[in-house]
Write a protein that holds these residues in place. Structure first.
Motif: not given
Length: 642
Positions: A206-218, A306-310, A343-347, A181-186
């Motif tokens: 800024s919340f448009l690209v913070d990676g947070a959605t109304p969903y839980l990852m199920n 889920i909090m995400m950063w590029n 969880e800690i994801e390192l991509l 997601n190249v728009a993340l926190r841009c």
């Protein structure tokens, strides 16, 4: 193609999608229904988050739906983008549940580079405003385009639910280049003075690209895993060994479950330090640490499941999360604060290289759950999915649910039609059976009537013939007496008498049932009075009838049976009772017939006589005999009759 994907994601009707069931058998539709249900079981579920957090971006309400709005995302470098995902803001409808709110009716997406500020349209979208929206993301697959910025230009707004005002609002925008997601926190640019004042802090561009959605990852698959959570008042350092050196470009932190109740026990900040730093190093001693992320919480609304950063691509093997300032969970004293993540994801190149790798804490045993859950690839609901795949599965689930709904409607229609046909066939069968029964009964009635006429004719013939034969026998007997001295004449007379006797006996064997002859028990009251006066001539008696009209309205067979029972009872009084008086009563009330015959004789022994028992059994009635204290015998008969 882009418009079709938009329709599928936001839930237009099956007719709009071009779906048709013409030419498909019910069996094919049922097979498709089963296949959809099986596929739905393998897709991520649209579970919605609770608590508080960032919602997205919205504009001020206006009265004109055509008033244009736009947002522009600066990707900060040029990427080959191939997909844009828009997540709607969800509204809680009290009757229909959650639904997308104020999603634009029409818009276009323009992309360009720093050298091409005008850009070109890569996607357009138009929908029917009267069609309800779902809650899934809108997937817009676009031709691969080199872009350093994208702009969403709205050409027609829609109304939000609570006040019917025209606004433009979105929860999240994903711009994918491959799986990233190249728009993340841009940086996001919006028209000046178009955003309303939001004191809650949950709405911001800024919340448009913070990676947070109304969903839980199920993901609805895999095992459930409870995230790591540290001890009360402790701030352990979390460490992960990637096993080898990787070039890291993304960090995803999954928050621990806030509680399993509704409402939640925590606002969404449980376990997340107010200030923490993530570092990577080539050595386990972190002699050369490089800071990947330095995060300081400003507002609880900035948190999410889920909090995400590029991050700039950085090489390393060992990663640690250091707490600089403990979390300040709302309503929880600082001494009871805890640190932890699900969880800690390192991509690296879109792949989580931390999954399955060793994780530990310093100091050790500083948590109530094992730190290995930090890298097991699972959350509370199961397997953790890549973001792009997650969005696709949510959209695919919505599309399949729409198709399933149309399938169910069509199948219900066909099943109802089949049920109607079965009902009509059953009614036809019942009618046919009724006709057959009617014909059989009618033929039987005709046959019985015919047989009755035949018996009546035979009885008449027998009567005439028996009378004639008996008279002839008398005459030949007189002749025989006169021919005593003439043997030849006497022999002829005797032969004649013999022949007549044989003919009379043969005729008598075919005599019809006289109980069914006309004239018997036409008036039961008169017949019983007549029979009583004839049989009880030497005995004082009283006879009483209650409801004479109802008595004579009984069926003829019932009247005959009562008459025969009555006659047999009187015969028993004469033969065995030695009675001097008798009382007889017959009543018919409410379809109940009761006959009581009482005498002052010596009574009967051994209970009701068998002849009376047999007659009562033929009538399907109850009968019995009693012996009153003053002496004598009482015979009674009770039955139900119309």
């Amino acid at each position: 193609m882009i418009r079709l994907l938009a329709c599928l994601a936001l839930g237009l009707s099956a007719t709009a999608l071009g779906a048709t069931f013409d030419g498909q058998s019910t069996r094919d539709l049922e097979a498709r229904q089963l296949a959809i249900q099986q596929e739905l079981n393998s897709l991520a579920r649209a579970s919605l988050r609770g608590g508080v957090g960032s919602i997205g971006y919205r504009t001020k309400p206006v009265d004109d739906a055509t008033l244009g709005y736009w947002i522009e995302i600066n990707l900060e470098r040029t990427y080959p983008i191939d997909e844009v995902v828009l997540v709607p803001v969800l509204w809680r409808d009290m009757e229909e549940g959650f639904r997308a709110d104020a999603f634009p009716v029409a818009f276009q997406i323009i992309a360009g580079t720093d050298e091409d500020r005008e850009g070109h349209v890569i996607a357009e979208y138009i929908r029917d405003e009267n069609v309800g929206l779902g809650i899934s993301p809108l997937i817009l697959t676009v031709p691969e385009t080199q872009a350093s910025w994208i702009r969403l230009e709205v050409t027609q707004l829609s109304k939000r639910q609570h006040d019917d005002a025209y606004v433009f609002q979105l929860a999240e925008v994903f711009v994918f280049s491959g799986n990233k997601n190249v728009a993340l926190r841009c940086p996001v640019e919006t028209p000046s003075r178009r955003a309303p004042f939001e004191p809650s802090g949950a709405w911001d561009a800024s919340f448009l690209v913070d990676g947070a959605t109304p969903y839980l990852m199920n993901s609805a698959r895999g095992d459930s895993s409870h995230g790591y959570i540290g001890g009360f008042g402790k701030d352990p350092t979390l460490l992960i060994d990637l096993g080898e050196i990787y070039s890291l470009s993304e960090i995803h932190l999954h928050a621990v479950e806030q509680s399993d109740t509704v409402p939640q026990a925590f606002a969404g900040d449980l376990g997340i330090p107010k200030h923490f730093r993530i570092e990577v190093s080539l050595t386990p001693e972190f002699t050369d640490p490089v800071v990947l992320l330095d995060y300081q919480m400003e507002n609880v609304a900035g948190l999410g499941p889920i909090m995400m950063w590029n991050i700039p691509e950085t090489c390393g093997r060992y990663v640690r999360v250091v707490t600089i300032e403990k979390s300040e969970t709302v309503g929880v004293p600082n001494r009871l604060s805890r640190t932890g993540f699900a969880e800690i994801e390192l991509l690296s190149n879109g792949v989580n290289v931390a999954e399955g790798k060793p994780a530990w804490t310093v100091p050790e045993k500083s948590g109530v759950r094992p730190p290995q859950t930090l890298t097991d690839g699972m959350n509370l609901f199961g397997e953790i999915l890549p973001m792009r795949r997650w969005m696709h599965e949510l959209a695919q689930r919505h599309q399949l649910n729409l198709e399933l709904q149309d399938l169910m409607t069509e199948l219900n229609f066909r099943h109802q039609r089949q049920e109607r046909m079965v009902r009509w066939m059953a009614r036809g069968l019942v009618a046919l059976v009724f006709v057959v029964i009617f014909v059989v009964l009618y033929n039987r009635m005709l046959r019985i009537r015919h047989e009755a006429r035949v018996r009546e004719r035979i009885a008449a013939n027998l009567h005439d013939e028996l009378g004639a034969n008996l008279h002839a026998i008398g005459l030949w007997s007189d002749i025989a007496q006169q021919s005593v001295d003439s043997p030849d004449s006497l022999q002829e007379s005797l032969q004649r008498i013999r022949g007549l006797t044989e003919r009379t006996g043969a005729s008598a064997r075919f005599c019809s049932n006289m109980l069914e002859a006309k004239g018997v028990c036409e008036d039961l009251v008169d017949d019983m009075k007549r029979e009583a006066s004839r049989l009880l001539a030497d005995i004082q008696y009283e006879i009483h009838f209650d409801g004479e009209v109802a008595i004579n309205a009984l069926k003829r067979r019932v009247r005959i049976d009562i008459y025969l029972f009555f006659k047999e009872a009187l015969t028993n009084i004469i033969r065995h009772g030695e009675a001097s008086s008798a009382q007889i009563s017959l009543s018919v009330k409410n379809h109940k017939v009761e006959l009581v015959i009482t005498d002052d004789g010596c009574g009967v022994t051994g209970g009701l006589p068998k002849s009376l028992q047999r007659r009562a059994k033929l009538m399907r009635a109850k009968a019995g005999v009693e012996h009153p204290e003053q002496g004598g015998t009482r015979v009674w008969l009770k039955l139900k009759a119309r």
